[in-house]
Motif scaffolding. Structure first.
Motif, PDB file in Angstrom:
ATOM      1  N   PHE A  26       0.741  -1.413  -0.080  1.00 61.31           N
ATOM      2  CA  PHE A  26       0.257   0.173  -0.026  1.00 61.31           C
ATOM      3  C   PHE A  26       1.050   0.869   0.617  1.00 61.31           C
ATOM      4  O   PHE A  26       1.974   1.418   0.275  1.00 61.31           O
ATOM      5  N   PRO A  27       0.828   1.927  -1.019  1.00 61.37           N
ATOM      6  CA  PRO A  27       1.437   3.436  -1.556  1.00 61.37           C
ATOM      7  C   PRO A  27       1.842   4.270   0.576  1.00 61.37           C
ATOM      8  O   PRO A  27       0.063   4.638   0.620  1.00 61.37           O
ATOM      9  N   ILE A  28       2.880   4.739   1.040  1.00 63.28           N
ATOM     10  CA  ILE A  28       2.576   5.628   1.804  1.00 63.28           C
ATOM     11  C   ILE A  28       4.372   5.755   1.206  1.00 63.28           C
ATOM     12  O   ILE A  28       5.151   5.387   1.271  1.00 63.28           O
ATOM     13  N   LEU A  29       3.722   8.218   0.793  1.00 67.42           N
ATOM     14  CA  LEU A  29       4.607   8.584   0.399  1.00 67.42           C
ATOM     15  C   LEU A  29       4.950   9.607   1.603  1.00 67.42           C
ATOM     16  O   LEU A  29       3.562   9.766   2.537  1.00 67.42           O
ATOM     17  N   PHE A  30       6.438  10.287   1.182  1.00 72.69           N
ATOM     18  CA  PHE A  30       6.031  11.007   2.727  1.00 72.69           C
ATOM     19  C   PHE A  30       7.166  11.883   1.848  1.00 72.69           C
ATOM     20  O   PHE A  30       7.655  12.347   0.459  1.00 72.69           O
ATOM     21  N   GLU A  31       7.063  13.583   2.449  1.00 70.15           N
ATOM     22  CA  GLU A  31       7.433  14.728   1.872  1.00 70.15           C
ATOM     23  C   GLU A  31       8.197  15.610   2.974  1.00 70.15           C
ATOM     24  O   GLU A  31       6.855  15.594   4.066  1.00 70.15           O
ATOM     25  N   ASN A  32       8.764  16.656   2.722  1.00 71.79           N
ATOM     26  CA  ASN A  32       9.523  17.936   3.666  1.00 71.79           C
ATOM     27  C   ASN A  32       7.423  18.360   4.195  1.00 71.79           C
ATOM     28  O   ASN A  32       7.121  18.833   2.576  1.00 71.79           O
ATOM     29  N   ASP A  33       7.729  18.624   4.846  1.00 70.41           N
ATOM     30  CA  ASP A  33       6.390  19.948   5.564  1.00 70.41           C
ATOM     31  C   ASP A  33       6.194  20.740   5.300  1.00 70.41           C
ATOM     32  O   ASP A  33       4.958  21.525   4.068  1.00 70.41           O
ATOM     33  N   ALA A  34       7.510  21.353   4.932  1.00 74.30           N
ATOM     34  CA  ALA A  34       7.348  22.662   4.150  1.00 74.30           C
ATOM     35  C   ALA A  34       7.363  22.694   2.460  1.00 74.30           C
ATOM     36  O   ALA A  34       6.570  23.813   2.293  1.00 74.30           O
ATOM     37  N   VAL A  35       7.764  21.858   1.676  1.00 77.81           N
ATOM     38  CA  VAL A  35       7.806  21.472   0.337  1.00 77.81           C
ATOM     39  C   VAL A  35       5.864  21.233   0.001  1.00 77.81           C
ATOM     40  O   VAL A  35       5.894  21.356  -1.117  1.00 77.81           O
ATOM     41  N   CYS A  36       5.369  20.625   0.807  1.00 77.40           N
ATOM     42  CA  CYS A  36       3.898  20.363   0.879  1.00 77.40           C
ATOM     43  C   CYS A  36       3.275  21.522   1.312  1.00 77.40           C
ATOM     44  O   CYS A  36       2.443  21.475  -0.112  1.00 77.40           O
ATOM     45  N   PHE A  37       3.541  22.133   1.740  1.00 73.13           N
ATOM     46  CA  PHE A  37       3.114  23.320   2.049  1.00 73.13           C
ATOM     47  C   PHE A  37       3.070  24.763   0.846  1.00 73.13           C
ATOM     48  O   PHE A  37       1.896  24.720   0.333  1.00 73.13           O
ATOM     49  N   GLY A  38       4.715  24.480   0.736  1.00 70.17           N
ATOM     50  CA  GLY A  38       4.596  25.303  -0.621  1.00 70.17           C
ATOM     51  C   GLY A  38       3.913  24.736  -2.202  1.00 70.17           C
ATOM     52  O   GLY A  38       3.615  25.585  -2.645  1.00 70.17           O
ATOM     53  N   LYS A  39       4.059  23.901  -2.159  1.00 69.87           N
ATOM     54  CA  LYS A  39       3.118  23.167  -3.352  1.00 69.87           C
ATOM     55  C   LYS A  39       1.877  23.566  -3.554  1.00 69.87           C
ATOM     56  O   LYS A  39       1.275  23.578  -4.169  1.00 69.87           O
ATOM     57  N   GLY A  40       1.048  22.808  -2.014  1.00 69.80           N
ATOM     58  CA  GLY A  40       0.184  23.032  -1.620  1.00 69.80           C
ATOM     59  C   GLY A  40      -0.403  25.325  -2.162  1.00 69.80           C
ATOM     60  O   GLY A  40      -1.649  25.108  -2.657  1.00 69.80           O
ATOM     61  N   GLU A  41       0.143  25.929  -1.479  1.00 70.26           N
ATOM     62  CA  GLU A  41      -0.078  27.145  -1.814  1.00 70.26           C
ATOM     63  C   GLU A  41       0.429  27.519  -3.856  1.00 70.26           C
ATOM     64  O   GLU A  41      -0.978  28.000  -4.454  1.00 70.26           O
ATOM     65  N   VAL A  42       0.854  26.623  -3.866  1.00 70.44           N
ATOM     66  CA  VAL A  42       1.106  26.934  -5.794  1.00 70.44           C
ATOM     67  C   VAL A  42      -0.097  26.375  -6.286  1.00 70.44           C
ATOM     68  O   VAL A  42      -0.765  26.942  -7.245  1.00 70.44           O
ATOM     69  N   PHE A  43      -0.069  25.264  -5.409  1.00 74.13           N
ATOM     70  CA  PHE A  43      -1.819  24.789  -6.426  1.00 74.13           C
ATOM     71  C   PHE A  43      -3.275  25.550  -6.329  1.00 74.13           C
ATOM     72  O   PHE A  43      -3.808  25.923  -6.967  1.00 74.13           O
ATOM     73  N   LYS A  44      -3.477  26.127  -4.878  1.00 71.71           N
ATOM     74  CA  LYS A  44      -4.326  27.131  -4.713  1.00 71.71           C
ATOM     75  C   LYS A  44      -4.125  28.415  -5.716  1.00 71.71           C
ATOM     76  O   LYS A  44      -5.447  28.929  -5.771  1.00 71.71           O
TER      77      LYS A  44
END
Length: 301
Positions: free
Chosen positions: A115-133
């Motif tokens: 079952f896929p469980i992927l990890f990423e740096n919390d700040a990278v996730c935040f930044g990518k999410g802001e770009v998506f928004k």
């Protein structure tokens, strides 16, 4: 179609936030957002029990039966590829050092090993999410920081996270950059704020919320502490704003809620050094982080 759904998870030093996300539309499923607060320095079994509860409540409330995978934003240092925690001496996750968090989740949630469980740096996730928004950020060079129990950062060029090369610090991290008598995170974090307040007043506060409430009540020292943190943040990022050619700077994390007390001093310090960029405070840190995490499953091989 159920195969388009994933669990997005934002894990911090004092909380876990979970939501089920339609990864094609990048939308949080109604009623699936769930948050639990906890002490991350509890024994591993107790922390995992909190995570399990939050994840199961989110999935149950979403009414989605089949989940494609799980994407998690975690604070560093962390081996995101292998899932091994490298956090040490940071006043959080004291018992997790060296443990494989992916294996812990597979076991705790009774998931199959594939079952896929992927990890990423919390700040990278935040930044990518802001770009998506904000689609405007897709064409820009963006630096995003998260201010909380730690100091996170990411550098994004046209939607792609950059963590190597001369234009960014090693691994795209700024928390461990040498600064004053220690490292950046000693000054720009909840710990830094509380230590500064104690050094100025002799009073020990329990958490950042107490300091924020004092500032709201016009406590001059509390306000000064936030202002000094704003200046410190500016001085920490200054050279990297220039090297990376940052056009948009986004601030998130719990401390971002106190921006009224530090944003002016941050902007003033940038201007003193000839830097003029767009600076914004995230309106919904956690949603951005969850969307950024879920985006990992879009690009998975």
């Amino acid at each position: 179609m159920n195969e388009n759904y994933a669990v997005g998870i934002d894990i911090g030093g004092t909380h876990i936030t979970v939501a089920v996300i339609n990864i094609l539309d990048m939308k949080v499923i109604d009623f699936s957002l769930h948050k639990e607060c906890f002490d991350s320095n509890m024994p591993v079994e107790k922390v995992m029990a909190v995570w399990k509860k939050a994840i199961e409540i989110s999935i149950r409330n979403s009414k989605v039966e089949n989940i494609q995978g799980m994407a998690i934003c975690m604070p560093g240092p962390f081996d995101y590829e292998s899932g091994i925690c490298r956090i040490k001496d940071q006043s959080k996750y004291e018992h997790f050092y060296g443990l494989n968090v992916r294996d812990l989740l597979h076991e705790t949630l009774n998931l199959s090993s594939d079952f896929p469980i992927l990890f990423e740096n919390d700040a990278v996730c935040f930044g990518k999410g802001e770009v998506f928004k904000n689609a405007e950020n897709l064409s820009k060079k963006v630096m995003a920081v998260t201010l909380g129990t730690g100091l996170g950062a990411c550098f994004i060029d046209k939607g792609v996270s950059i963590s190597t090369g001369e234009s960014v610090p090693q691994d795209g991290e700024i928390w461990n950059l040498p600064y004053k008598n220690g490292i950046a995170e000693d000054y720009v974090s909840v710990r830094g704020l509380l230590n500064n307040y104690k050094s100025l007043t002799g009073k020990k506060l329990n958490n950042g919320l107490e300091l924020f409430n004092l500032a709201v009540a016009e406590d001059k020292i509390a306000i000064q502490v936030f202002e000094e943190m704003g200046e410190d943040l500016a001085l920490v990022v200054l050279s990297w704003l220039e090297k990376f050619g940052v056009e948009s700077f986004i601030i998130g994390g719990k401390i971002a809620n106190a921006s009224e007390f530090f944003l002016n001093s941050f902007n003033r310090k940038l201007k003193e050094n000839g830097i003029e960029i767009t600076v914004s405070i995230s309106a919904d840190n956690e949603i951005a982080a969850l969307l950024g995490a879920a985006s990992l499953l879009l690009t998975r091989d």
